[in-house]
Design a protein around this motif. Sequence first.
Motif, PDB file in Angstrom:
ATOM      1  N   VAL A 100       0.686  -1.105  -0.027  1.00 27.37           N
ATOM      2  CA  VAL A 100       0.214   0.124   0.050  1.00 27.37           C
ATOM      3  C   VAL A 100       0.886   1.299   0.058  1.00 27.37           C
ATOM      4  CG1 VAL A 100      -1.702   1.330   1.276  1.00 27.37           C
ATOM      5  CG2 VAL A 100      -1.783  -1.349   1.427  1.00 27.37           C
ATOM      6  N   ASP A 101       0.574   2.245  -0.990  1.00 28.82           N
ATOM      7  CA  ASP A 101       0.977   3.476  -0.752  1.00 28.82           C
ATOM      8  C   ASP A 101       0.185   4.332   0.251  1.00 28.82           C
ATOM      9  OD1 ASP A 101       1.736   6.088  -1.336  1.00 28.82           O
ATOM     10  OD2 ASP A 101       1.005   6.029  -3.470  1.00 28.82           O
ATOM     11  N   LEU A 102       1.299   4.512   1.142  1.00 30.23           N
ATOM     12  CA  LEU A 102       0.445   5.265   2.619  1.00 30.23           C
ATOM     13  C   LEU A 102       0.644   6.755   2.537  1.00 30.23           C
ATOM     14  CD1 LEU A 102       1.529   2.707   5.260  1.00 30.23           C
ATOM     15  CD2 LEU A 102      -0.613   3.288   4.580  1.00 30.23           C
ATOM     16  N   THR A 103       0.816   7.401   1.164  1.00 31.32           N
ATOM     17  CA  THR A 103       1.135   8.703   1.158  1.00 31.32           C
ATOM     18  C   THR A 103      -0.179   9.273   1.111  1.00 31.32           C
ATOM     19  OG1 THR A 103       1.467   8.712  -1.081  1.00 31.32           O
ATOM     20  CG2 THR A 103       3.322   8.920   0.256  1.00 31.32           C
ATOM     21  N   SER A 104      -1.498   8.748   0.749  1.00 31.94           N
ATOM     22  CA  SER A 104      -2.657   9.083   0.443  1.00 31.94           C
ATOM     23  C   SER A 104      -3.318   8.128   1.752  1.00 31.94           C
ATOM     24  CB  SER A 104      -3.340   8.773  -0.694  1.00 31.94           C
ATOM     25  OG  SER A 104      -2.629   9.518  -1.883  1.00 31.94           O
ATOM     26  N   PRO A 105      -4.516   8.792   2.182  1.00 33.73           N
ATOM     27  CA  PRO A 105      -5.188   8.080   3.031  1.00 33.73           C
ATOM     28  C   PRO A 105      -5.817   6.879   2.500  1.00 33.73           C
ATOM     29  CG  PRO A 105      -5.976  10.592   3.082  1.00 33.73           C
ATOM     30  CD  PRO A 105      -5.003  10.236   1.899  1.00 33.73           C
ATOM     31  N   LEU A 106      -5.764   5.987   3.397  1.00 34.98           N
ATOM     32  CA  LEU A 106      -6.860   4.631   3.010  1.00 34.98           C
ATOM     33  C   LEU A 106      -8.133   5.078   2.876  1.00 34.98           C
ATOM     34  CD1 LEU A 106      -5.037   2.211   5.364  1.00 34.98           C
ATOM     35  CD2 LEU A 106      -4.846   2.270   2.872  1.00 34.98           C
ATOM     36  N   SER A 107      -8.879   4.624   2.050  1.00 36.30           N
ATOM     37  CA  SER A 107     -10.371   5.066   1.919  1.00 36.30           C
ATOM     38  C   SER A 107     -11.410   3.790   2.413  1.00 36.30           C
ATOM     39  CB  SER A 107     -10.718   5.483   0.446  1.00 36.30           C
ATOM     40  OG  SER A 107     -12.119   5.442   0.488  1.00 36.30           O
ATOM     41  N   ILE A 108     -12.295   4.115   3.345  1.00 33.28           N
ATOM     42  CA  ILE A 108     -13.367   3.069   3.604  1.00 33.28           C
ATOM     43  C   ILE A 108     -14.600   3.616   3.615  1.00 33.28           C
ATOM     44  CG2 ILE A 108     -14.179   1.980   5.829  1.00 33.28           C
ATOM     45  CD1 ILE A 108     -11.243   1.106   5.461  1.00 33.28           C
ATOM     46  N   HIS A 109     -15.320   3.055   2.903  1.00 29.15           N
ATOM     47  CA  HIS A 109     -16.946   3.390   2.611  1.00 29.15           C
ATOM     48  C   HIS A 109     -17.819   2.166   3.490  1.00 29.15           C
ATOM     49  CE1 HIS A 109     -17.245   7.081   0.127  1.00 29.15           C
ATOM     50  NE2 HIS A 109     -16.108   6.758   0.149  1.00 29.15           N
ATOM     51  N   ALA A 110     -18.521   2.414   4.656  1.00 30.76           N
ATOM     52  CA  ALA A 110     -19.150   1.493   5.009  1.00 30.76           C
ATOM     53  C   ALA A 110     -20.383   1.815   5.338  1.00 30.76           C
ATOM     54  CB  ALA A 110     -18.620   1.142   6.419  1.00 30.76           C
ATOM     55  N   THR A 111     -21.349   0.985   4.869  1.00 34.79           N
ATOM     56  CA  THR A 111     -22.902   0.990   5.257  1.00 34.79           C
ATOM     57  C   THR A 111     -23.402  -0.049   6.281  1.00 34.79           C
ATOM     58  OG1 THR A 111     -22.905   1.336   2.913  1.00 34.79           O
ATOM     59  CG2 THR A 111     -25.084   0.922   4.071  1.00 34.79           C
ATOM     60  N   ASN A 112     -24.007   0.592   7.381  1.00 31.18           N
ATOM     61  CA  ASN A 112     -24.319  -0.338   8.553  1.00 31.18           C
ATOM     62  C   ASN A 112     -26.023  -0.303   8.482  1.00 31.18           C
ATOM     63  OD1 ASN A 112     -24.262  -1.494  10.707  1.00 31.18           O
ATOM     64  ND2 ASN A 112     -23.259   0.089  11.946  1.00 31.18           N
ATOM     65  N   ARG A 144       2.130  -3.057  -9.360  1.00 28.88           N
ATOM     66  CA  ARG A 144       1.200  -3.728 -10.377  1.00 28.88           C
ATOM     67  C   ARG A 144       0.786  -4.847  -9.629  1.00 28.88           C
ATOM     68  NH1 ARG A 144      -0.356  -1.099 -14.647  1.00 28.88           N
ATOM     69  NH2 ARG A 144      -1.314  -2.884 -15.513  1.00 28.88           N
ATOM     70  N   LEU A 145      -0.517  -5.298  -9.487  1.00 24.49           N
ATOM     71  CA  LEU A 145      -1.004  -6.433  -8.886  1.00 24.49           C
ATOM     72  C   LEU A 145      -2.316  -6.858  -9.677  1.00 24.49           C
ATOM     73  CD1 LEU A 145      -0.677  -6.145  -5.007  1.00 24.49           C
ATOM     74  CD2 LEU A 145       0.526  -7.720  -6.396  1.00 24.49           C
ATOM     75  N   ASP A 146      -2.528  -7.954  -9.818  1.00 24.35           N
ATOM     76  CA  ASP A 146      -3.725  -8.440 -10.277  1.00 24.35           C
ATOM     77  C   ASP A 146      -4.694  -9.047  -9.238  1.00 24.35           C
ATOM     78  OD1 ASP A 146      -3.057 -11.077 -10.118  1.00 24.35           O
ATOM     79  OD2 ASP A 146      -2.574 -11.295 -12.430  1.00 24.35           O
ATOM     80  N   ALA A 190      -6.240  -0.026 -14.119  1.00 30.89           N
ATOM     81  CA  ALA A 190      -6.055   1.173 -14.898  1.00 30.89           C
ATOM     82  C   ALA A 190      -5.690   2.486 -13.860  1.00 30.89           C
ATOM     83  CB  ALA A 190      -7.135   1.682 -15.637  1.00 30.89           C
ATOM     84  N   ARG A 191      -6.007   2.446 -12.655  1.00 32.55           N
ATOM     85  CA  ARG A 191      -5.706   3.293 -11.726  1.00 32.55           C
ATOM     86  C   ARG A 191      -4.871   2.930 -10.538  1.00 32.55           C
ATOM     87  NH1 ARG A 191     -10.345   3.157 -13.862  1.00 32.55           N
ATOM     88  NH2 ARG A 191     -11.091   4.687 -15.232  1.00 32.55           N
ATOM     89  N   GLY A 192      -4.579   1.564 -10.593  1.00 36.67           N
ATOM     90  CA  GLY A 192      -3.473   1.152  -9.462  1.00 36.67           C
ATOM     91  C   GLY A 192      -4.183   1.060  -8.022  1.00 36.67           C
ATOM     92  N   ILE A 193      -5.392   0.587  -7.965  1.00 39.71           N
ATOM     93  CA  ILE A 193      -6.161   0.376  -6.655  1.00 39.71           C
ATOM     94  C   ILE A 193      -6.560  -0.626  -6.346  1.00 39.71           C
ATOM     95  CG2 ILE A 193      -7.964   1.639  -5.488  1.00 39.71           C
ATOM     96  CD1 ILE A 193      -7.937   4.107  -7.414  1.00 39.71           C
ATOM     97  N   ALA A 194      -6.207  -1.197  -5.038  1.00 38.26           N
ATOM     98  CA  ALA A 194      -6.542  -2.551  -4.620  1.00 38.26           C
ATOM     99  C   ALA A 194      -7.947  -2.181  -3.756  1.00 38.26           C
ATOM    100  CB  ALA A 194      -5.677  -3.024  -3.298  1.00 38.26           C
ATOM    101  N   LYS A 195      -9.096  -3.188  -4.265  1.00 35.95           N
ATOM    102  CA  LYS A 195     -10.383  -3.162  -3.445  1.00 35.95           C
ATOM    103  C   LYS A 195     -10.715  -4.123  -2.722  1.00 35.95           C
ATOM    104  CE  LYS A 195     -11.257   0.150  -6.946  1.00 35.95           C
ATOM    105  NZ  LYS A 195     -12.377   0.708  -7.343  1.00 35.95           N
ATOM    106  N   VAL A 196     -11.100  -4.013  -1.572  1.00 36.68           N
ATOM    107  CA  VAL A 196     -11.476  -5.086  -0.674  1.00 36.68           C
ATOM    108  C   VAL A 196     -12.822  -4.752  -0.291  1.00 36.68           C
ATOM    109  CG1 VAL A 196     -10.640  -6.379   1.303  1.00 36.68           C
ATOM    110  CG2 VAL A 196      -9.152  -5.035   0.010  1.00 36.68           C
TER     111      VAL A 196
END
Lengths: 366, 366, 366, 366
Positions: free
Chosen positions: A173-185, A260-262, A324-330
Amino acid sequence: MNNSTADKLTVGVVGGTGYTGGELCRLLLGHPAVEVILPTSREPRPFAHTHPNLRGSGLEFRPVERLEEQADELDVVFFCTPSGEAMNRVGHFLDHGVRVVDLSADFRFRDVDRYQRVYGREHAAAHLLPEAVYGVTELNRDRVRDARLIANPGCYAITAILALTPLLNGGFVDLTSPLSIHATNGTTGAGTTPKKAIMHAEVAESMLAYSLEGHRHGPELEAFLANAIQGPPVRVDINTAHGNFARGIHLQANAGLRQRLDRDQLLETFTAAYGPGHEGEHFVLVNDVPKQGGVNEKEYDVYPSLGHVVGSNFCHLGVDVDRARGIAKVVAVTDNLVKGAAGSAIQNMNVMFGLDETLGLRTYAL
Amino acid sequence: MNNSTADKLTVGVVGGTGYTGGELCRLLLGHPAVEVILPTSREPRPFAHTHPNLRGSGLEFRPVERLEEQADELDVVFFCTPSGEAMNRVGHFLDHGVRVVDLSADFRFRDVDRYQRVYGREHAAAHLLPEAVYGVTELNRDRVRDARLIANPGCYAITAILALTPLLNGGFVDLTSPLSIHATNGTTGAGTTPKKAIMHAEVAESMLAYSLEGHRHGPELEAFLANAIQGPPVRVDINTAHGNFARGIHLQANAGLRQRLDRDQLLETFTAAYGPGHEGEHFVLVNDVPKQGGVNEKEYDVYPSLGHVVGSNFCHLGVDVDRARGIAKVVAVTDNLVKGAAGSAIQNMNVMFGLDETLGLRTYAL
Amino acid sequence: MNNSTADKLTVGVVGGTGYTGGELCRLLLGHPAVEVILPTSREPRPFAHTHPNLRGSGLEFRPVERLEEQADELDVVFFCTPSGEAMNRVGHFLDHGVRVVDLSADFRFRDVDRYQRVYGREHAAAHLLPEAVYGVTELNRDRVRDARLIANPGCYAITAILALTPLLNGGFVDLTSPLSIHATNGTTGAGTTPKKAIMHAEVAESMLAYSLEGHRHGPELEAFLANAIQGPPVRVDINTAHGNFARGIHLQANAGLRQRLDRDQLLETFTAAYGPGHEGEHFVLVNDVPKQGGVNEKEYDVYPSLGHVVGSNFCHLGVDVDRARGIAKVVAVTDNLVKGAAGSAIQNMNVMFGLDETLGLRTYAL
Amino acid sequence: MNNSTADKLTVGVVGGTGYTGGELCRLLLGHPAVEVILPTSREPRPFAHTHPNLRGSGLEFRPVERLEEQADELDVVFFCTPSGEAMNRVGHFLDHGVRVVDLSADFRFRDVDRYQRVYGREHAAAHLLPEAVYGVTELNRDRVRDARLIANPGCYAITAILALTPLLNGGFVDLTSPLSIHATNGTTGAGTTPKKAIMHAEVAESMLAYSLEGHRHGPELEAFLANAIQGPPVRVDINTAHGNFARGIHLQANAGLRQRLDRDQLLETFTAAYGPGHEGEHFVLVNDVPKQGGVNEKEYDVYPSLGHVVGSNFCHLGVDVDRARGIAKVVAVTDNLVKGAAGSAIQNMNVMFGLDETLGLRTYAL
């Protein structure tokens, strides 16, 4: 006399009228090593009127003062109170040799100043903060085993921690930007106090964001993750909303990648972290359904769906990569009242008393 | 002979059986300047069996070939077909002087290569791309007025564009990181073809992410925004899910800030962009309920709730700032079938024919 | 070799892909006396793809023919197949000493003509009808114990039977008019085959009646009740609908009274029938919250709410009387997949094998 | 000076904060013959905070006393107050020549004793009861036209009346047993006062019956129907519940038949009563989709589904016959806040002022 591992447990539940307290009682009723459950309430309403789903269980409320008098009979006490109450009562139980699992936020920060900043009040038992163990069982099992006092994690926090730790530990993880969390409860997360905004007629077919200036679980998460990776500070942009469902957290964690990861590589990372199927963590499972469609085709079964865990102590995880944008999604889904609260609390209790960690928690989702 | 502004309009709806086609017919039935509505279908089922909510309307399906023969009677034709169909039929109508609003993706990209990359097929009418006008009415009104061919925006795209444009135009956004979009759509967004994943028993009390490797509306959004600001490339991290509701998009757009801003400053920016109350944009409204609580308290009415717009052509916006992390938060809610599709299409039609822009679209949400 | 009471059971589940088969597997996974679970399917999809909520369970599908070859290893086999299939396969298992619980309708009628009239097909195993025991455990416990073949009741039927039997046995009911049943079922009751009418976007915020000319559970109910009271024929006016929820049956049974009764007298009758709290029937509980309001005031907690039982094997009952019109009102709520299907089936299995009747079924509702 | 037919209307809405008052404002905002809308409230909250869906409308609350002072400017005033309030204020408006539509129950009974028995209070304006016209527009149009004071029907009552009148007028019904009504209402029917029982977390995936000892709309219905058929007393067994949806009534009316009838004969009766398509009653439509399946097959589109009318002023009707038991089945669906309240009130206003009856009410359901 407090119980040893071999005997059945006597358990107190301080604050038994809310959704978390009710859920804890529900799960404890099915726990084969729990003999006696003693919930507290200030209200005179019978237990079965407050929790009609538990009609027939025979449980009864008592005042918290009565439970305090019974401290010597207890093995463990759970606090399901609003933040700010446990800190005033925990000492008494610890002094009588009772182990404590606090489901409120009172003992989640090591740093008393941070607590005071986030919760806006003085801490009444700051001397206990150093020994409190933050109870993400999967990641802190050894310390949980010996703890007298467990700070059970916030529902958003534990779900995000399980989602992010393998990524962070892998150094991806590139920690120079904040990690982004979106959560629906679900709306059980909003508590039992009637308010117009959470009445059925308002929420049905709707969705509403809240606390976008920064949810209290954000700092909790930042503190835990920074400590876990022992690296640079971790910043977390946490975004919370209520969905049109009663239970569960559907959380998406996005992180910029340093390389780069797949998707297959991420699947391997997560499977390595939590183990395949039965052999690894019992409660943390990775959805590895392969993607088959063409470019940009919708495939609904390659990530976990919230419904797959509601009512259970499982956390299901799914992964993908926006290459395309180099972002991991969990994607991580949990039941906010089980893995996010009462289930984790019991999982911690099981570890503290040397029981099989899954005892009383083996139910699968509906 | 095609209609002029003064007369009532005769309207074709190619692809009248899906949710978008049905919604377009529903709205056109209440439009005071529309006289004749001619929906097409390949199926023999009567109109009222396909759209039981429109029982009593007297509408009837015809084959698209029949509508093509009637081209000279039409003023405007809407395409509610899956992507890849309009491009084969639009030319015929344009040749007969019929204006066209295409609700599919066929004419949303100026760049034919980009279309082919995102949609994985050849474009059959690339010569029409230069004249197609991307129909975000509020931001493109002058070009819409004179267009023969409107590319109606994707539902996620238009909602995100309305959320992000004031931020970008204000120059507040740090564009070195991707903009982050999280959007939850109703199940009407998944179409009418029965699939197990979108059956009621599967979706009830659930939520499911999809297309996390990159939704097709991402490139559409990037192209529009980059063009709008005439600045550096804009990257958009778009995340999509289906919620447990039938209609509507609840979208959150987060952007790193280049400077310190507070919520009130953002409210001013957005109010300036869309105008206060009646005087500005009729369909884009900013929730300016002041925050009153203390630190980190939940306040449910300071952002728009999805339910406030469902069934209407409105887009409600709310804003906040995570000041500790320097991130602007925008919440935008729309009805995916109205502002996200059929409503915008009619709004564009109104502008094209010199009608009051709100005609047939004044209904407020339930 | 088939199992004896003492050992752990090996269980077959024919038809493991539907909602009932999945629910049966879910419950069996938590059953302490069940060792091996063998579900069948014709599809090649892995078990965890069909039932993502059971990811991690390790269960795997096999073809039914393979299960038939394994008959000697089985203790009991459950049929979760559409009506018309079990009748062709049950004999084989019985011949190998395997006990059978059929969750379909094939063995619910003693009278083969009635079966053929209601289901519109010939019966392929009419010789087994006389020995099949209709499995309402609470009312037929002694016969279940010794049965080789259980006909598990229909979900509407068992719920209505539990609601009506105390009234009928008390001799309170005027049988000159039909008994009136109105039942609303969740969408899991409509099966897993995708159809437009039961997609989420169609059912959300809706409700739809079906089979008003007479649901197949009507004759099943009439046959059971007439036999139970050994009196005059019982006619049942059954009305069924799907509600906007995934699981559960909310059933209202109304019966004209032969004498004046008040709510308290009905409460006594029902409490006497099913026993108070723990001491009576474990799974049938009566809501006895007293009414406190004035004339015609709404009181929402004096009858059971469907949510109080979803996910559990409980049937909650509530009663009232319309005294001005002389009509007894009974509200009964069950989970259609648990007490209405898989839970009852396991309850019957427990009785057949001399196990504690509540084993594997002690979970309370969420 | 009060308005004449030609001019645009000035309208008061007493009690503008509840769901009915909000819905009335919403519909009046789209009414082409209404110029000024004056809602009242005792609370200081701005209108757009109470009704965020009407943000942008420019409406503002005033105290009811202010509206009373403005009586000479008003053409019509609607009461959306709890029962017991209109009776104290209606006289003032009538004295100033303002026409009144009361959406509460205050003027629904001709017989003051019956009112007092059902509502448990004295009537403060009994002298107005004889002139109040019960506003089922379709059945009472001539009397509505000349009325000064309309008693708008209860939501259950009007839905049941539209369902039952053709059956009763045809002389088909055996009145020796009570008519049976089962109706499920959305949670907007429970009002805006927050209570735990109607919070989202309680109602989601649930259903709960209430007032089974006899809902207040029962006597209202009995009085109207007995008067309508001028025959023997009519007894109505009314059963009410809240479903897991915000809006709408799904009502089933069952009646024992005096003669053998089939579904087609009933369809003819209902079509004759309300007219086919456009030519008959605009707002009452009969679902005549033919049944095609075999014996007892589920067909989901032969009766109306609640979703087909939500948000509209339509009442959709469906019919069937249980021929084995001689019972006619009618399904009627309405929006409880539109046809069941605010929509009917406007329909009555239209008739009173000589306007096209459908003005402002032509919207079809979503």
